[in-house]
Motif scaffolding. Structure first.
Motif, PDB file in Angstrom:
ATOM      1  N   LEU A  45       0.825  -1.199   0.000  1.00 28.52           N
ATOM      2  CA  LEU A  45       0.000   0.000   0.000  1.00 28.52           C
ATOM      3  C   LEU A  45       0.863   1.253   0.000  1.00 28.52           C
ATOM      4  O   LEU A  45       1.815   1.357   0.771  1.00 28.52           O
ATOM      5  CB  LEU A  45      -0.903   0.016   1.232  1.00 28.52           C
ATOM      6  N   VAL A  46       0.486   2.204  -0.843  1.00 25.86           N
ATOM      7  CA  VAL A  46       1.127   3.517  -0.888  1.00 25.86           C
ATOM      8  C   VAL A  46       0.000   4.551  -0.881  1.00 25.86           C
ATOM      9  O   VAL A  46      -0.766   4.644  -1.835  1.00 25.86           O
ATOM     10  CB  VAL A  46       2.004   3.679  -2.151  1.00 25.86           C
ATOM     11  N   LEU A  47      -0.102   5.311   0.218  1.00 27.40           N
ATOM     12  CA  LEU A  47      -1.169   6.286   0.405  1.00 27.40           C
ATOM     13  C   LEU A  47      -0.601   7.691   0.205  1.00 27.40           C
ATOM     14  O   LEU A  47       0.339   8.083   0.885  1.00 27.40           O
ATOM     15  CB  LEU A  47      -1.759   6.169   1.810  1.00 27.40           C
ATOM     16  N   GLU A  48      -1.178   8.431  -0.726  1.00 22.77           N
ATOM     17  CA  GLU A  48      -0.765   9.810  -0.968  1.00 22.77           C
ATOM     18  C   GLU A  48      -1.847  10.736  -0.437  1.00 22.77           C
ATOM     19  O   GLU A  48      -3.016  10.578  -0.757  1.00 22.77           O
ATOM     20  CB  GLU A  48      -0.558  10.056  -2.466  1.00 22.77           C
ATOM     21  N   VAL A  49      -1.450  11.693   0.411  1.00 22.76           N
ATOM     22  CA  VAL A  49      -2.407  12.621   1.011  1.00 22.76           C
ATOM     23  C   VAL A  49      -1.938  14.059   0.829  1.00 22.76           C
ATOM     24  O   VAL A  49      -0.747  14.321   0.687  1.00 22.76           O
ATOM     25  CB  VAL A  49      -2.629  12.350   2.521  1.00 22.76           C
ATOM     26  N   ALA A  50      -2.892  14.970   0.847  1.00 23.48           N
ATOM     27  CA  ALA A  50      -2.606  16.402   0.834  1.00 23.48           C
ATOM     28  C   ALA A  50      -3.710  17.115   1.599  1.00 23.48           C
ATOM     29  O   ALA A  50      -4.891  16.814   1.417  1.00 23.48           O
ATOM     30  CB  ALA A  50      -2.518  16.932  -0.587  1.00 23.48           C
ATOM     31  N   PRO A  51      -3.340  18.056   2.461  1.00 24.03           N
ATOM     32  CA  PRO A  51      -4.353  18.805   3.199  1.00 24.03           C
ATOM     33  C   PRO A  51      -5.220  19.658   2.282  1.00 24.03           C
ATOM     34  O   PRO A  51      -6.402  19.804   2.505  1.00 24.03           O
ATOM     35  CB  PRO A  51      -3.544  19.698   4.136  1.00 24.03           C
ATOM     36  N   ASP A  52      -4.634  20.222   1.247  1.00 24.91           N
ATOM     37  CA  ASP A  52      -5.327  20.984   0.216  1.00 24.91           C
ATOM     38  C   ASP A  52      -4.326  21.265  -0.907  1.00 24.91           C
ATOM     39  O   ASP A  52      -3.198  20.782  -0.857  1.00 24.91           O
ATOM     40  CB  ASP A  52      -5.980  22.262   0.767  1.00 24.91           C
ATOM     41  N   PHE A  53      -4.722  22.040  -1.901  1.00 24.29           N
ATOM     42  CA  PHE A  53      -3.874  22.228  -3.071  1.00 24.29           C
ATOM     43  C   PHE A  53      -2.658  23.121  -2.827  1.00 24.29           C
ATOM     44  O   PHE A  53      -1.784  23.214  -3.675  1.00 24.29           O
ATOM     45  CB  PHE A  53      -4.694  22.755  -4.260  1.00 24.29           C
ATOM     46  N   THR A  54      -2.553  23.774  -1.672  1.00 23.03           N
ATOM     47  CA  THR A  54      -1.398  24.628  -1.396  1.00 23.03           C
ATOM     48  C   THR A  54      -0.281  23.887  -0.676  1.00 23.03           C
ATOM     49  O   THR A  54       0.802  24.430  -0.520  1.00 23.03           O
ATOM     50  CB  THR A  54      -1.795  25.867  -0.554  1.00 23.03           C
ATOM     51  N   TYR A  55      -0.541  22.668  -0.220  1.00 26.24           N
ATOM     52  CA  TYR A  55       0.460  21.889   0.495  1.00 26.24           C
ATOM     53  C   TYR A  55       1.059  20.824  -0.407  1.00 26.24           C
ATOM     54  O   TYR A  55       0.367  20.252  -1.252  1.00 26.24           O
ATOM     55  CB  TYR A  55      -0.161  21.197   1.716  1.00 26.24           C
ATOM     56  N   LYS A  56       2.317  20.540  -0.175  1.00 25.61           N
ATOM     57  CA  LYS A  56       2.992  19.472  -0.909  1.00 25.61           C
ATOM     58  C   LYS A  56       2.407  18.115  -0.488  1.00 25.61           C
ATOM     59  O   LYS A  56       2.173  17.878   0.694  1.00 25.61           O
ATOM     60  CB  LYS A  56       4.486  19.509  -0.570  1.00 25.61           C
ATOM     61  N   ASN A  57       2.157  17.253  -1.447  1.00 24.36           N
ATOM     62  CA  ASN A  57       1.615  15.934  -1.155  1.00 24.36           C
ATOM     63  C   ASN A  57       2.619  15.110  -0.358  1.00 24.36           C
ATOM     64  O   ASN A  57       3.828  15.253  -0.527  1.00 24.36           O
ATOM     65  CB  ASN A  57       1.288  15.184  -2.445  1.00 24.36           C
ATOM     66  N   VAL A  58       2.101  14.238   0.496  1.00 25.54           N
ATOM     67  CA  VAL A  58       2.926  13.355   1.311  1.00 25.54           C
ATOM     68  C   VAL A  58       2.540  11.921   0.993  1.00 25.54           C
ATOM     69  O   VAL A  58       1.354  11.616   0.828  1.00 25.54           O
ATOM     70  CB  VAL A  58       2.713  13.614   2.818  1.00 25.54           C
ATOM     71  N   ILE A  59       3.514  11.049   0.915  1.00 23.50           N
ATOM     72  CA  ILE A  59       3.269   9.636   0.619  1.00 23.50           C
ATOM     73  C   ILE A  59       3.575   8.816   1.864  1.00 23.50           C
ATOM     74  O   ILE A  59       4.690   8.856   2.380  1.00 23.50           O
ATOM     75  CB  ILE A  59       4.108   9.163  -0.578  1.00 23.50           C
TER      76      ILE A  59
END
Length: 178
Positions: free
Chosen positions: A161-175
């Motif tokens: 599993l690889v989960l990619e999240v972002a708080p909103d479009f101004t934050y860099k995505n985290v995996i």
């Protein structure tokens, strides 16, 4: 009419500039506690040992330089309810607990949070099951407060599993991964 078009152009330019800027981040073992944290037996973790990067392991937290932090639990097996949406075609399901702490000085809108998951070599399907998972948060998160919610997915391989999240479009995505 020309003033309206010019004004619209300036608004679009400003939005583009905002969307292109990202907030820097780091990760740690645990997100700091929000002022509205429940009575947990675990003490708040010190995030002084954070490191730079765009990935984190399940069960750890990722904190952006402005103080917003996201912690994603390790995946657990999940069984969708009768009225769940997004579960068709899958026999394996996982659920994650997401905890977001607003350590910034501004209100944060949780309705812009998004997550995607890859399982094996295929995109997973997010499962919506308000009967078991509840609803996604939508009330603005005041500075110092936290919110916790669950997200579930239909997966091809629960061990990969690889989960990619972002708080909103101004934050860099985290995996997040194992």
């Amino acid at each position: 009419m020309m003033k309206k078009i010019a004004g619209l152009g300036l608004c679009l330019a400003a939005l583009t500039m905002t969307a292109c800027s990202t907030v820097q981040a780091s990760h740690s073992d645990s997100a700091p506690a929000g002022v509205n944290a429940g009575s947990a037996s675990e003490p708040a973790q010190d995030s002084s040992g954070t490191t730079q990067g765009t990935d984190a392991t399940f069960g750890t937290a990722y904190t952006w330089d402005d103080g917003l932090a996201i912690e994603v639990s390790a995946p657990e097996p999940f069984t969708p309810g009768e009225y769940a949406i997004g579960s068709d075609g899958y026999s394996d399901f996982v659920v994650f607990t997401v905890r977001i702490v607003n350590g910034t000085s501004e209100n944060w809108d949780p309705s812009l949070f998004y997550a995607t998951l890859q399982s094996g070599n295929q995109e997973a399907s997010q499962v919506y099951d308000s009967g078991q998972l509840g609803d996604s948060p939508s009330t603005s998160l005041l500075p110092g407060r936290e919110v916790q919610f669950q997200i579930a997915f239909g997966v091809n391989d629960p061990a990969d599993l690889v989960l990619e999240v972002a708080p909103d479009f101004t934050y860099k995505n985290v995996i997040f991964h194992s």
